[in-house]
Scaffold this motif. Structure first.
Motif, PDB file in Angstrom:
ATOM      1  N   ALA A 233       0.677  -1.412   0.287  1.00 32.72           N
ATOM      2  CA  ALA A 233      -0.050  -0.341   0.005  1.00 32.72           C
ATOM      3  C   ALA A 233       0.800   1.172  -0.095  1.00 32.72           C
ATOM      4  CB  ALA A 233      -0.978  -0.016   1.399  1.00 32.72           C
ATOM      5  N   GLY A 234       2.206   1.018   0.258  1.00 35.16           N
ATOM      6  CA  GLY A 234       3.174   2.253   0.518  1.00 35.16           C
ATOM      7  C   GLY A 234       3.025   2.874   1.849  1.00 35.16           C
ATOM      8  N   GLY A 235       4.106   3.115   2.515  1.00 35.18           N
ATOM      9  CA  GLY A 235       3.981   3.803   3.577  1.00 35.18           C
ATOM     10  C   GLY A 235       4.376   5.039   3.705  1.00 35.18           C
ATOM     11  N   LEU A 236       4.866   5.511   4.881  1.00 32.70           N
ATOM     12  CA  LEU A 236       5.042   7.103   5.062  1.00 32.70           C
ATOM     13  C   LEU A 236       6.098   7.701   3.697  1.00 32.70           C
ATOM     14  CD1 LEU A 236       5.720   7.178   8.718  1.00 32.70           C
ATOM     15  CD2 LEU A 236       3.856   8.123   7.631  1.00 32.70           C
ATOM     16  N   PRO A 237       5.606   8.938   3.533  1.00 23.45           N
ATOM     17  CA  PRO A 237       6.540   9.498   2.351  1.00 23.45           C
ATOM     18  C   PRO A 237       7.940   9.771   2.826  1.00 23.45           C
ATOM     19  CG  PRO A 237       5.044  11.360   3.643  1.00 23.45           C
ATOM     20  CD  PRO A 237       4.720   9.827   3.964  1.00 23.45           C
ATOM     21  N   GLU A 238       8.698   9.607   1.679  1.00 23.27           N
ATOM     22  CA  GLU A 238      10.344   9.842   1.972  1.00 23.27           C
ATOM     23  C   GLU A 238      10.489  11.350   2.299  1.00 23.27           C
ATOM     24  OE1 GLU A 238      12.403   7.555   2.446  1.00 23.27           O
ATOM     25  OE2 GLU A 238      10.853   6.283   1.947  1.00 23.27           O
ATOM     26  N   VAL A 239       9.783  12.251   2.066  1.00 17.59           N
ATOM     27  CA  VAL A 239       9.829  13.613   2.448  1.00 17.59           C
ATOM     28  C   VAL A 239       8.550  14.033   2.914  1.00 17.59           C
ATOM     29  CG1 VAL A 239      10.218  16.086   1.592  1.00 17.59           C
ATOM     30  CG2 VAL A 239      11.830  14.120   0.694  1.00 17.59           C
ATOM     31  N   LEU A 240       8.421  14.893   3.994  1.00 19.57           N
ATOM     32  CA  LEU A 240       7.204  15.151   4.560  1.00 19.57           C
ATOM     33  C   LEU A 240       6.722  16.309   3.981  1.00 19.57           C
ATOM     34  CD1 LEU A 240       5.347  14.251   7.067  1.00 19.57           C
ATOM     35  CD2 LEU A 240       6.587  15.988   8.216  1.00 19.57           C
ATOM     36  N   PRO A 241       5.369  16.405   3.264  1.00 16.69           N
ATOM     37  CA  PRO A 241       5.110  17.686   2.850  1.00 16.69           C
ATOM     38  C   PRO A 241       4.591  18.707   3.824  1.00 16.69           C
ATOM     39  CG  PRO A 241       3.589  15.900   2.376  1.00 16.69           C
ATOM     40  CD  PRO A 241       4.607  15.359   3.393  1.00 16.69           C
ATOM     41  N   LYS A 242       5.072  19.900   3.269  1.00 17.36           N
ATOM     42  CA  LYS A 242       4.862  21.177   4.491  1.00 17.36           C
ATOM     43  C   LYS A 242       3.647  21.289   5.045  1.00 17.36           C
ATOM     44  CE  LYS A 242       8.395  23.827   1.881  1.00 17.36           C
ATOM     45  NZ  LYS A 242       8.804  25.087   1.074  1.00 17.36           N
ATOM     46  N   ASN A 243       2.548  20.840   4.264  1.00 18.03           N
ATOM     47  CA  ASN A 243       1.127  20.978   5.099  1.00 18.03           C
ATOM     48  C   ASN A 243       0.861  19.762   5.438  1.00 18.03           C
ATOM     49  OD1 ASN A 243       0.909  19.454   2.677  1.00 18.03           O
ATOM     50  ND2 ASN A 243      -1.007  20.342   2.044  1.00 18.03           N
ATOM     51  N   ALA A 244       1.792  18.867   6.022  1.00 24.28           N
ATOM     52  CA  ALA A 244       1.294  17.627   6.432  1.00 24.28           C
ATOM     53  C   ALA A 244       0.560  17.752   7.957  1.00 24.28           C
ATOM     54  CB  ALA A 244       2.385  16.728   6.834  1.00 24.28           C
ATOM     55  N   PRO A 245      -0.491  17.085   8.126  1.00 20.23           N
ATOM     56  CA  PRO A 245      -1.239  17.304   9.223  1.00 20.23           C
ATOM     57  C   PRO A 245      -0.336  16.834  10.609  1.00 20.23           C
ATOM     58  CG  PRO A 245      -1.914  15.433   8.362  1.00 20.23           C
ATOM     59  CD  PRO A 245      -1.266  15.988   7.328  1.00 20.23           C
ATOM     60  N   ASP A 246      -0.793  17.169  11.752  1.00 18.03           N
ATOM     61  CA  ASP A 246       0.192  16.840  13.017  1.00 18.03           C
ATOM     62  C   ASP A 246       0.316  15.406  13.093  1.00 18.03           C
ATOM     63  OD1 ASP A 246       0.678  19.590  13.303  1.00 18.03           O
ATOM     64  OD2 ASP A 246      -1.025  19.883  15.071  1.00 18.03           O
ATOM     65  N   PHE A 247      -0.809  14.708  13.019  1.00 16.50           N
ATOM     66  CA  PHE A 247      -0.535  13.143  13.357  1.00 16.50           C
ATOM     67  C   PHE A 247       0.548  12.568  12.280  1.00 16.50           C
ATOM     68  CE2 PHE A 247      -4.115  12.861  10.325  1.00 16.50           C
ATOM     69  CZ  PHE A 247      -3.824  11.587   9.647  1.00 16.50           C
ATOM     70  N   LEU A 248       0.392  13.152  11.236  1.00 16.79           N
ATOM     71  CA  LEU A 248       1.463  12.554  10.020  1.00 16.79           C
ATOM     72  C   LEU A 248       2.741  12.861  10.618  1.00 16.79           C
ATOM     73  CD1 LEU A 248       1.794  10.876   7.410  1.00 16.79           C
ATOM     74  CD2 LEU A 248       1.514  12.978   6.116  1.00 16.79           C
ATOM     75  N   ARG A 249       3.121  14.116  10.857  1.00 20.84           N
ATOM     76  CA  ARG A 249       4.271  14.673  11.345  1.00 20.84           C
ATOM     77  C   ARG A 249       4.587  13.771  12.508  1.00 20.84           C
ATOM     78  NH1 ARG A 249       6.149  19.286   9.323  1.00 20.84           N
ATOM     79  NH2 ARG A 249       4.701  20.332   8.002  1.00 20.84           N
ATOM     80  N   GLU A 250       3.974  13.366  13.524  1.00 23.90           N
ATOM     81  CA  GLU A 250       4.329  12.652  14.529  1.00 23.90           C
ATOM     82  C   GLU A 250       4.608  11.186  14.347  1.00 23.90           C
ATOM     83  OE1 GLU A 250       0.836  12.579  17.209  1.00 23.90           O
ATOM     84  OE2 GLU A 250       0.754  14.438  17.104  1.00 23.90           O
TER      85      GLU A 250
END
Length: 361
Positions: A233-250
């Motif tokens: 399914a694909g995991g987390l992005p290799e580069v975090l988007p600038k507009n990523a929500p807080d939980f994705l950043r965590e």
């Protein structure tokens, strides 16, 4: 009963007993011929090894014949039958991450612990790889209990479990199924069936959206069969988007950095099998939570996006008559979801110790 009927009945009984004996014999054969796993010998955890515990690798087999790999942590210098805890999670993680940290910390507090990889994941067996199943994964917890209650270093009447993140919900499901589990902790839990079928905060809770999802999953299933290789399914992005929500950043800050990255972790890499959500759409994970008579503790961070899972799971629990404190909800002030993965100054290990000491007796 006539003589002919009695004869038929006795023949049936003899056949049935013979079948049972054969099944027992085959089970022993299966246990003696478990899958050969390639277990890593070096210390490859995301946390330092403590000199207060003994560590070794163990394996056990679940009811579906899948061999599971685990790290055992035991307090140094202990010889008595110990209370024991089986630990798994987060969902998509491996035992070298948060589960292992929890296991080592609880071993330092006097418990024999195992942190295990679930079926199809990490060093455990099972094919195809990176698959999930509400039934088999619940069974993984129960198989860990099989191993612990038959271990000569363990007091079989003093066994509990800890489930982290998605494995918190599975821990509650296992506790509802298996009364040998005398105490359960669900830490920063997810209800994986609810989030799969309803979306986050139940925002996709409609027949139309579920059926659309089922159509997509079915199409992927066809493609997987044609190709012979299940798609990830694909995991987390290799580069975090600038507009990523807080939980994705965590999640990113844990799984994709030195803090928690592991080469065998699905969440750190390519993710789970793309068709893994299929059974979770229809599986009511919390449907028997109210029937758990043994102790349950739900721990969640005040700032966690997933807090609603813990709150609602707690509401389903029923206080056992005569045991006023055997269902507990603990909210950690200021903590987010992944703080309870590895932040030892935030995870309430002393409260865990008190909970298990009180209820594993």
């Amino acid at each position: 009963m006539t003589k002919n009927i009695l004869t038929v009945f006795l023949l049936f009984l003899a056949t049935d007993i013979s079948g049972i004996n054969t099944a027992i014999h085959e089970q022993k054969i299966n246990q003696n011929h478990m899958d050969t796993l390639n277990l890593t010998k070096e210390w490859d955890k995301t946390f330092p090894k403590s000199d207060k515990v003994e560590h070794n690798k163990v394996t056990f087999i679940n009811r579906y014949g899948i061999t599971l790999a685990a790290d055992m942590y035991k307090p140094k210098g202990t010889t008595a039958h110990l209370p024991a805890i089986a630990i798994c999670g987060p969902f998509g993680a491996v035992k070298e991450q948060a589960a292992g940290l929890y296991a080592q910390e609880m071993a330092k507090r006097g418990f024999l612990t195992i942190a295990f990889d679930p079926s199809f994941t990490g060093e455990s067996g099972g094919s195809p790889r990176y698959m999930t199943s509400p039934d088999i994964n619940t069974e993984d917890f129960c198989a860990a209990i099989d191993y612990l209650v038959t271990n000569h270093d363990v007091d079989p009447e003093k066994v509990g479990i800890i489930g982290i993140c998605g494995w918190g919900g599975l821990a509650i499901n296992a506790a509802a199924a298996d009364p040998r589990i005398k105490a359960t902790i669900a830490s920063t839990m997810y209800d994986m069936s609810r989030v799969t079928s309803n979306g986050y905060f139940d925002s996709d809770d409609s027949i139309e959206k579920r059926n659309k999802f089922r159509t997509e999953l079915s199409a992927q299933r066809t493609e997987d069969y044609r190709s012979g290789t299940p798609k990830l399914a694909g995991g987390l992005p290799e580069v975090l988007p600038k507009n990523a929500p807080d939980f994705l950043r965590e999640y990113y800050n844990y799984y994709k950095t030195e803090r928690g990255y592991h080469s065998r972790s699905l969440n750190s890499n390519g993710g789970r099998n793309a068709t893994s959500p299929i059974p979770w759409l229809n599986f009511p994970l919390m449907s028997r939570a109210n029937e758990i008579e043994n102790a349950v503790m739900i721990v969640h961070g005040e700032k966690a996006h997933s807090l609603y899972f813990g709150n609602d799971a707690y509401k389903k629990l029923t206080i056992t008559p005569g045991k006023a404190n055997n269902k507990i909800l603990m909210i950690i002030p200021g903590a987010n979801h992944t703080d309870l993965y590895d932040q030892k100054d935030i995870i309430p290990f002393n409260a865990f110790q008190q909970f298990f000491t009180e209820h594993l007796k």
